[in-house]
Design an enzyme around this catalytic site. Structure first.
Site, PDB file in Angstrom:
ATOM      1  N   THR A   1      45.847  -8.833  25.626  1.00 35.22           N
ATOM      2  CA  THR A   1      46.411  -8.106  26.770  1.00 35.22           C
ATOM      3  C   THR A   1      47.197  -9.038  27.703  1.00 35.22           C
ATOM      4  O   THR A   1      48.352  -8.772  28.032  1.00 35.22           O
ATOM      5  CB  THR A   1      45.250  -7.460  27.567  1.00 35.22           C
TER       6      THR A   1
ATOM      7  N   GLU B   1      43.979 -19.560  38.178  1.00 36.31           N
ATOM      8  CA  GLU B   1      44.071 -18.420  39.109  1.00 36.31           C
ATOM      9  C   GLU B   1      43.700 -17.094  38.448  1.00 36.31           C
ATOM     10  O   GLU B   1      43.011 -16.250  39.035  1.00 36.31           O
ATOM     11  CB  GLU B   1      45.512 -18.326  39.662  1.00 36.31           C
TER      12      GLU B   1
ATOM     13  N   GLY C   1      41.544 -11.238  38.790  1.00 32.49           N
ATOM     14  CA  GLY C   1      42.805 -10.744  38.213  1.00 32.49           C
ATOM     15  C   GLY C   1      44.031 -11.156  38.982  1.00 32.49           C
ATOM     16  O   GLY C   1      44.383 -12.340  39.027  1.00 32.49           O
TER      17      GLY C   1
ATOM     18  N   ILE D   1      44.689 -11.119  42.233  1.00 36.18           N
ATOM     19  CA  ILE D   1      44.571 -11.598  43.624  1.00 36.18           C
ATOM     20  C   ILE D   1      44.692 -13.123  43.643  1.00 36.18           C
ATOM     21  O   ILE D   1      43.957 -13.799  42.930  1.00 36.18           O
ATOM     22  CB  ILE D   1      43.198 -11.219  44.239  1.00 36.18           C
TER      23      ILE D   1
ATOM     24  N   GLY E   1      41.969  -1.584  28.795  1.00 36.63           N
ATOM     25  CA  GLY E   1      42.126  -3.039  28.689  1.00 36.63           C
ATOM     26  C   GLY E   1      41.491  -3.800  29.839  1.00 36.63           C
ATOM     27  O   GLY E   1      41.818  -4.954  30.082  1.00 36.63           O
TER      28      GLY E   1
ATOM     29  N   GLU F   1      35.844  -6.844  29.098  1.00 41.64           N
ATOM     30  CA  GLU F   1      35.758  -8.067  28.297  1.00 41.64           C
ATOM     31  C   GLU F   1      35.592  -7.713  26.828  1.00 41.64           C
ATOM     32  O   GLU F   1      35.215  -6.591  26.482  1.00 41.64           O
ATOM     33  CB  GLU F   1      34.533  -8.873  28.730  1.00 41.64           C
TER      34      GLU F   1
ATOM     35  N   LYS G   1      33.009 -15.861  37.679  1.00 38.42           N
ATOM     36  CA  LYS G   1      34.026 -15.969  38.736  1.00 38.42           C
ATOM     37  C   LYS G   1      33.401 -16.499  40.028  1.00 38.42           C
ATOM     38  O   LYS G   1      33.980 -17.342  40.721  1.00 38.42           O
ATOM     39  CB  LYS G   1      34.663 -14.592  38.964  1.00 38.42           C
TER      40      LYS G   1
ATOM     41  N   GLY H   1      43.489  -6.160  33.973  1.00 40.39           N
ATOM     42  CA  GLY H   1      44.638  -5.472  33.383  1.00 40.39           C
ATOM     43  C   GLY H   1      45.769  -6.441  33.087  1.00 40.39           C
ATOM     44  O   GLY H   1      45.819  -7.548  33.638  1.00 40.39           O
TER      45      GLY H   1
END
Ligand code: HSE
Length: 431
Positions: free
Chosen positions: A14, A131, A136, A138, A189, A192, A207, A304
């Site tokens: 993805t 990052e 995601g 942000i 999508g 995990e 995270k 995503g």
């Protein structure tokens, strides 16, 4: 600075396809912004014959991604394979050792091996950026590692898993079952490869480990995260919470208690007054408690294709500009081995849902246990009336130590009148 930055992209799932799309779509813009051409030299994935909906014909195809780390036409390895061990680890380690910068979206790898890899990157004078591994789209790593460096951080609260947040939102708004909504998240999508990681707190824990390392200047330590997922939550919990003026969110929380770092992932009741309350669907958010800027709040799409690819590109742009920032916000030699404290020492209010037999004296035995631990009840609701049968009873407590509360709940669960394991959820009123 060289005039071209050559990428080797390992992993065309993805996110990998999203990165290729951005490079192809925004080539000219990226060059204007960085003064450097961003070019893809080669790509690698398991199946070379699959149509991924992007034109890969101009790029070299590499069967063994680890060999990218040795190619002369690769300046930056973009690792989008995933997994904390195996190929991803070998590739990143080899690339850094060979003087190539790495951009990765691999939170598991960074949470388990971040300290070692950061040291390796520094020793070889190259960048290691991640990052896209956290929240995601942000730009929270950039914010934490650069913009907030003038602050002492007391605590950080995040909705860090898009799939869980999507599931909780859809269950609430659609009254839909857990399994049904999870399938949707997989189809979109968000999930995990192993969706258990999304719902059991592991993904958010990875995270959180990285955010805690930057927040407190400590070596990332995933093993010190207490993980609690959302699998045991019932639609009734979501509905009870709403009646009480709360929403249930899976929060990653790190804070300092008497100098020790506490790291946990757990469903929490978040009040309507909190900015986290309104974060729904696949959105993620991070709320930081700092001394100078007070409580900055970040939100955006947490999973995503394009949001995550956007974060990968942000890291690539830094490298194209010749910017390298210490991996966890300071040189590796200054990162501390944190002293970690267990959740037991955290004080908060609690939501407790019991399934008990509806008969005289039941409340007295429950409240007696709480009394013995010095836990005070703020309110109590019984749903329905079914003499001699099981009913849901929901209690809200005043502030109590997690350790006391958990022991009390174990004792309540062992009472003859308890027909199901109680559900205990922390209430985060101070957000
Ligand atoms: N499975 C992850 C999530 C993807 O749902 O948040 C982004 O890390």
């Amino acid at each position: 600075m060289s005039e071209v930055l050559r990428l080797g992209i390992a992993g065309l799932g993805t996110v990998g396809v999203g990165v290729v799309e951005i490079v192809q779509k925004h080539g000219a813009l990226l060059k204007r912004r960085t003064g450097c051409e961003v070019a893809v030299s080669c790509v690698s994935a398991r199946d070379s014959s699959r149509d991924r909906g992007v034109d890969l014909s101009g790029y070299g195809w590499v069967d063994d991604p680890v060999t990218m780390a040795e190619r002369d036409d690769v300046d930056v390895v973009v690792e989008l394979i995933g997994g904390s061990e195996g190929i991803a680890y070998d590739l990143v380690k080899t690339a850094l050792s060979n003087g190539k910068s790495v951009v990765t979206a691999n939170k598991a790898l960074m949470a388990h091996h971040g300290a070692e890899l950061a040291e390796l990157a520094e020793a070889n004078g190259v960048g290691l950026s991640y990052e896209a591994a956290v929240a995601g789209g942000i730009p929270i790593i950039k914010a934490m590692r650069e913009s907030l460096m003038g602050n002492e951080i007391a605590a950080l609260y995040g909705i860090l898993n898009g799939t869980s947040n999507y599931i909780l939102s859809e269950m609430r708004t659609g009254g839909r079952g857990f399994a049904d909504v999870l399938k949707d998240a997989q189809a979109k999508g968000y999930a995990e490869a192993d969706p258990a990681f999304d719902i059991n707190g592991t993904d958010a824990g990875h995270k959180l480990t990285l955010l805690a390392a930057i927040a407190f200047g400590v070596k990332p330590n995933f093993d010190a995260v207490e993980l609690n997922g959302i699998e045991h939550l019932l639609l009734e919990d979501i509905q009870f919470a709403e009646e009480l003026g709360y929403r249930i969110k899976l929060l990653g929380i790190t804070q300092k208690i008497d100098g020790a770092v506490v790291q946990s992932v757990e469903p929490c009741l978040v009040p309507r007054s909190s900015p986290l309350w309104a974060i729904e669907d696949v959105y993620n958010a991070v709320y930081v408690d700092c001394d100078a800027v007070e409580t900055p709040f970040f939100s955006g799409r947490g999973a995503g294709r394009m949001p995550t690819a956007s974060s990968v590109m942000g890291d690539i742009v830094d490298l194209a500009r010749g910017i390298r920032v210490p991996v966890f916000g300071m040189s590796s030699m200054h990162l501390l081995d944190a002293v970690h404290a267990p959740m037991d020492r955290v004080k908060s209010r609690f939501y407790l849902r019991l399934n008990v037999v509806d008969e005289p004296g039941v409340m007295a035995s429950i409240t007696a246990v709480l009394r013995d631990f010095g836990i005070s009840i703020e309110s109590m609701v019984q749903r329905g009336r079914a003499p001699g049968e099981a009913v849901h009873v929901v209690l809200k407590t005043h502030g109590a130590l997690t350790g006391d509360m958990r022991t009390a709940v174990e004792q309540i669960g062992a009472l003859d009148v308890s027909v199901e394991k109680p559900c205990l959820i922390r209430i985060e009123d101070d957000l």
